[in-house]
Design an enzyme around this catalytic site. Structure first.
Site, PDB file in Angstrom:
ATOM      1  N   CYS A   1       1.078  -1.167  -0.042  1.00 15.40           N
ATOM      2  CA  CYS A   1      -0.077  -0.113  -0.166  1.00 15.40           C
ATOM      3  C   CYS A   1       0.738   1.140   0.001  1.00 15.40           C
ATOM      4  O   CYS A   1       1.015   2.132  -1.027  1.00 15.40           O
ATOM      5  CB  CYS A   1      -0.829   0.095   1.366  1.00 15.40           C
ATOM      6  SG  CYS A   1      -2.362  -1.326   1.123  1.00 15.40           S
TER       7      CYS A   1
HETATM    8  N1  LIG Z   1      -3.159  -6.253   2.016  1.00 16.84           N
HETATM    9  C1  LIG Z   1      -3.582  -5.279   2.506  1.00 16.84           C
HETATM   10  O1  LIG Z   1      -3.473  -4.762   3.740  1.00 16.84           O
HETATM   11  C2  LIG Z   1      -4.569  -4.144   1.778  1.00 16.84           C
HETATM   12  C3  LIG Z   1      -5.055  -3.025   2.547  1.00 16.84           C
HETATM   13  C4  LIG Z   1      -5.957  -2.237   1.755  1.00 16.84           C
HETATM   14  C5  LIG Z   1      -6.199  -2.167   0.397  1.00 16.84           C
HETATM   15  N2  LIG Z   1      -5.592  -3.465  -0.287  1.00 16.84           N
HETATM   16  C6  LIG Z   1      -5.700  -3.432  -1.685  1.00 16.84           C
HETATM   17  O2  LIG Z   1      -6.515  -4.551  -2.143  1.00 16.84           O
HETATM   18  C7  LIG Z   1      -6.021  -5.270  -3.186  1.00 16.84           C
HETATM   19  C8  LIG Z   1      -5.843  -6.698  -2.911  1.00 16.84           C
HETATM   20  O3  LIG Z   1      -4.962  -6.957  -2.101  1.00 16.84           O
HETATM   21  P1  LIG Z   1      -4.504  -8.202  -1.143  1.00 16.84           P
HETATM   22  O4  LIG Z   1      -3.480  -7.822  -0.007  1.00 16.84           O
HETATM   23  O5  LIG Z   1      -5.993  -8.717  -0.731  1.00 16.84           O
HETATM   24  O6  LIG Z   1      -3.866  -9.133  -2.319  1.00 16.84           O
HETATM   25  P2  LIG Z   1      -3.631 -10.611  -2.185  1.00 16.84           P
HETATM   26  O7  LIG Z   1      -2.566 -10.841  -3.011  1.00 16.84           O
HETATM   27  O8  LIG Z   1      -3.592 -11.014  -1.033  1.00 16.84           O
HETATM   28  O9  LIG Z   1      -4.908 -11.450  -2.714  1.00 16.84           O
HETATM   29  C9  LIG Z   1      -5.316 -11.005  -4.125  1.00 16.84           C
HETATM   30  C10 LIG Z   1      -5.734 -12.586  -4.523  1.00 16.84           C
HETATM   31  O10 LIG Z   1      -6.510 -12.167  -5.973  1.00 16.84           O
HETATM   32  C11 LIG Z   1      -6.366 -13.402  -6.587  1.00 16.84           C
HETATM   33  N3  LIG Z   1      -6.489 -13.187  -7.920  1.00 16.84           N
HETATM   34  C12 LIG Z   1      -5.533 -12.517  -8.785  1.00 16.84           C
HETATM   35  N4  LIG Z   1      -6.023 -12.380  -9.929  1.00 16.84           N
HETATM   36  C13 LIG Z   1      -7.334 -12.696 -10.055  1.00 16.84           C
HETATM   37  C14 LIG Z   1      -8.384 -12.878 -10.972  1.00 16.84           C
HETATM   38  N5  LIG Z   1      -8.329 -12.560 -12.019  1.00 16.84           N
HETATM   39  N6  LIG Z   1      -9.475 -13.629 -10.529  1.00 16.84           N
HETATM   40  C15 LIG Z   1      -9.456 -14.042  -9.348  1.00 16.84           C
HETATM   41  N7  LIG Z   1      -8.809 -13.988  -8.291  1.00 16.84           N
HETATM   42  C16 LIG Z   1      -7.854 -13.525  -8.707  1.00 16.84           C
HETATM   43  C17 LIG Z   1      -4.738 -13.895  -6.135  1.00 16.84           C
HETATM   44  O11 LIG Z   1      -4.847 -15.191  -6.370  1.00 16.84           O
HETATM   45  C18 LIG Z   1      -5.035 -13.611  -4.749  1.00 16.84           C
HETATM   46  O12 LIG Z   1      -5.419 -14.696  -4.000  1.00 16.84           O
HETATM   47  C19 LIG Z   1      -4.916  -4.695  -3.570  1.00 16.84           C
HETATM   48  O13 LIG Z   1      -5.525  -3.412  -4.650  1.00 16.84           O
HETATM   49  C20 LIG Z   1      -4.348  -3.793  -2.380  1.00 16.84           C
HETATM   50  O14 LIG Z   1      -3.508  -2.891  -2.821  1.00 16.84           O
HETATM   51  C21 LIG Z   1      -4.831  -4.116   0.358  1.00 16.84           C
END
Ligand SMILES: NC(=O)c1ccc[n+]([C@@H]2O[C@H](COP(=O)([O-])OP(=O)(O)OC[C@H]3O[C@@H](n4cnc5c(N)ncnc54)[C@H](O)[C@@H]3O)[C@@H](O)[C@H]2O)c1
Length: 445
Positions: free
Chosen positions: A274
């Site tokens: 982030c």
């Molecule tokens: N991790 C955090 O603390 C956090 C906090 C706020 C916002 N975000 C935002 O949230 C979003 C997701 O982050 P995250 O940390 O959960 O990521 P992550 O990598 O933990 O999870 C993403 C998931 O999406 C899956 N994926 C990828 N492409 C896909 C598709 N086309 N169809 C279905 N599944 C698919 C992956 O296999 C994975 O399991 C990002 O934009 C991130 O910036 C994350």
């Protein structure tokens, strides 16, 4: 389904929820809706994640396996890689990654693929809510046209909104249930419907805004605010090093002011996906408007310099002890991007280790939550070359053998008293040894 019918389905819990991308953000969201009594289908392209969810296992530390197992057993939570399962859903959340590429430009390929997947099965009356962090305009300019390839029109045949995720892994005080959600749709109906859906899992803590773009920029403001303030204290930490003043003592003193000051702390760099990533999304989009976001660039420059400053301090500490960094045994504590979590994406600790190795140090690390890491090698060369390191056990012998123990992440489970007792030299980049007796061998950032 009409807007009113969808509203009723949300209220009586008969709406089916689909969550695309079940990682740190998507899985708590899916479990949150299942807990609230909705039937949820979790969609992920990772077959291993789908397998685990079906078996009732969690792979996210903040989501207990018992919760997943209970919802799977009750039939409220199912998992699949097949987007076809979304045909039966009324509400679809998208929580896929939004990284940047090598040139630090937004990589929206995951959002694009998810949108294409939805478009192939999109039904009249469905509500699509993007949760992935991204630049203002993504929902309108990227998601919408792809979804409309289905032949359905946004705001007429289906509803579309953006709601930024504020999840903070490892935070025991604020979780999905008590953190307000900001919601902005492409039109008032989309905003209202997404707000109605999300207020169920946030106990009504919903803040509606006038557009998806406002909601998108809200998230980037929140993270840019952190990046800039962390950069400010990082710069002061470098100045304090020259002036011989303890930055930690200064921040503690300033934090006694009951208004107008919020403490931020220096460290070996910013990590996670982030704080180091999101401001670049905004800086990139701003250039389309002939606008250069100078604060963002300056903060990024300062924060990206911190791993190098940290290594320079370690080099000096070893030098003062009559050793060179080259061939010294450096034992690093912590590889995740912050304390008490298992996420090592964009971790500054890993960056520090890469630089230490590139300067010839013999690097080992210990992290109770991150068993394996990959170091890019060489630092600014071919990024496809990686070296794998495995977390080593922490025992008195290993601490004594290290020329320098470097604390890069302040995990609560580490016995810092033992480190101060056994290690010949300690560099503490995160003030983990605070409130312990000052020790001659300890240097702090
Ligand atoms: N991790 C955090 O603390 C956090 C906090 C706020 C916002 N975000 C935002 O949230 C979003 C997701 O982050 P995250 O940390 O959960 O990521 P992550 O990598 O933990 O999870 C993403 C998931 O999406 C899956 N994926 C990828 N492409 C896909 C598709 N086309 N169809 C279905 N599944 C698919 C992956 O296999 C994975 O399991 C990002 O934009 C991130 O910036 C994350």
């Amino acid at each position: 389904m009409s807007a009113d019918a969808l509203r009723r389905a949300i209220a009586d819990r008969s709406a089916r929820v689909g969550v695309i991308g079940c990682g740190y953000v998507g899985l708590p969201l899916a479990v949150g809706f299942a807990k609230a009594g909705y039937s949820v289908v979790a969609i992920d392209v990772d077959p291993e994640r789908v397998r685990k969810l079906r078996a009732g296992e969690s792979y996210i530390r903040d989501v207990p396996s018992e919760a997943v197992a209970a919802h799977v057993k009750a039939g409220r939570l199912t998992a699949t890689s097949d987007y076809g399962a979304l045909r039966d859903a009324q509400i679809i959340f998208v929580a896929v990654p939004t990284p940047f590429d090598r040139a630090k430009q937004p990589d929206l390929s995951y959002i694009v693929r998810a949108a294409e997947g939805i478009a192939s099965v999109l039904q009249k009356g469905q509500l699509v809510v993007l949760e992935s962090t991204t630049y203002p305009g993504t929902t309108d300019e990227v998601m919408r046209p792809i979804l409309e390839r289905s032949g359905l029109h946004a705001g007429v045949d289906f509803y579309l909104a953006f709601s930024p995720e504020r999840i903070d892994p490892g935070n025991k005080t604020f979780g999905i249930e008590n953190t307000p959600k900001v919601v902005g749709g492409i039109d008032p109906e989309s905003t209202a419907l997404a707000g109605a859906a999300l207020q169920v899992i946030t106990q009504g803590r919903i803040h509606l805004v006038s557009s998806a773009r406002v909601a998108e920029l809200t998230k980037l403001l929140e993270n840019t605010f952190r990046a800039v303030n962390i950069a400010l204290v990082n710069e002061l930490a470098m100045l304090c090093d020259r002036m011989g003043i303890d930055i930690w003592e200064v921040i503690d003193a300033a934090a006694t002011k009951p208004y107008g000051f919020m403490p931020f702390y220096p460290g070996p760099g910013v990590g996670g996906h982030c704080i180091p990533v999101d401001p670049y999304y905004l800086a990139w989009k701003a250039r389309e408007y002939d606008f250069h976001t100078k604060f963002i660039e300056l903060a990024a420059e300062t924060n990206l310099g911190m791993p190098f400053f940290t290594v320079a301090r370690i080099r000096k500490q070893l030098n003062d002890a009559g050793r060179s960094l080259r061939d010294s045994r450096v034992l690093v504590l912590g590889a995740s991007f912050k304390k008490d979590i298992d996420d090592a994406r964009e971790s500054a600790a890993i960056r520090v280790m890469e630089i230490l190795k590139s300067e010839g140090a013999v690097v080992e690390y210990h992290d109770p939550y991150v068993p394996v890491i990959k170091l890019a090698s060489p630092v600014f060369g071919n990024n496809s070359e990686h070296e794998t390191l495995r977390s080593v056990d922490l025992d008195a012998g290993r601490l004594r053998r290290a020329d320098c123990v470097v604390i890069l992440v302040a995990h609560s489970s580490i016995d810092y008293a033992a480190i101060l007792r056994e290690a010949p030299l300690v560099f503490d980049a995160v003030n983990a040894t605070r409130s312990r007796d000052r020790h001659a061998q300890v240097e702090r950032l």
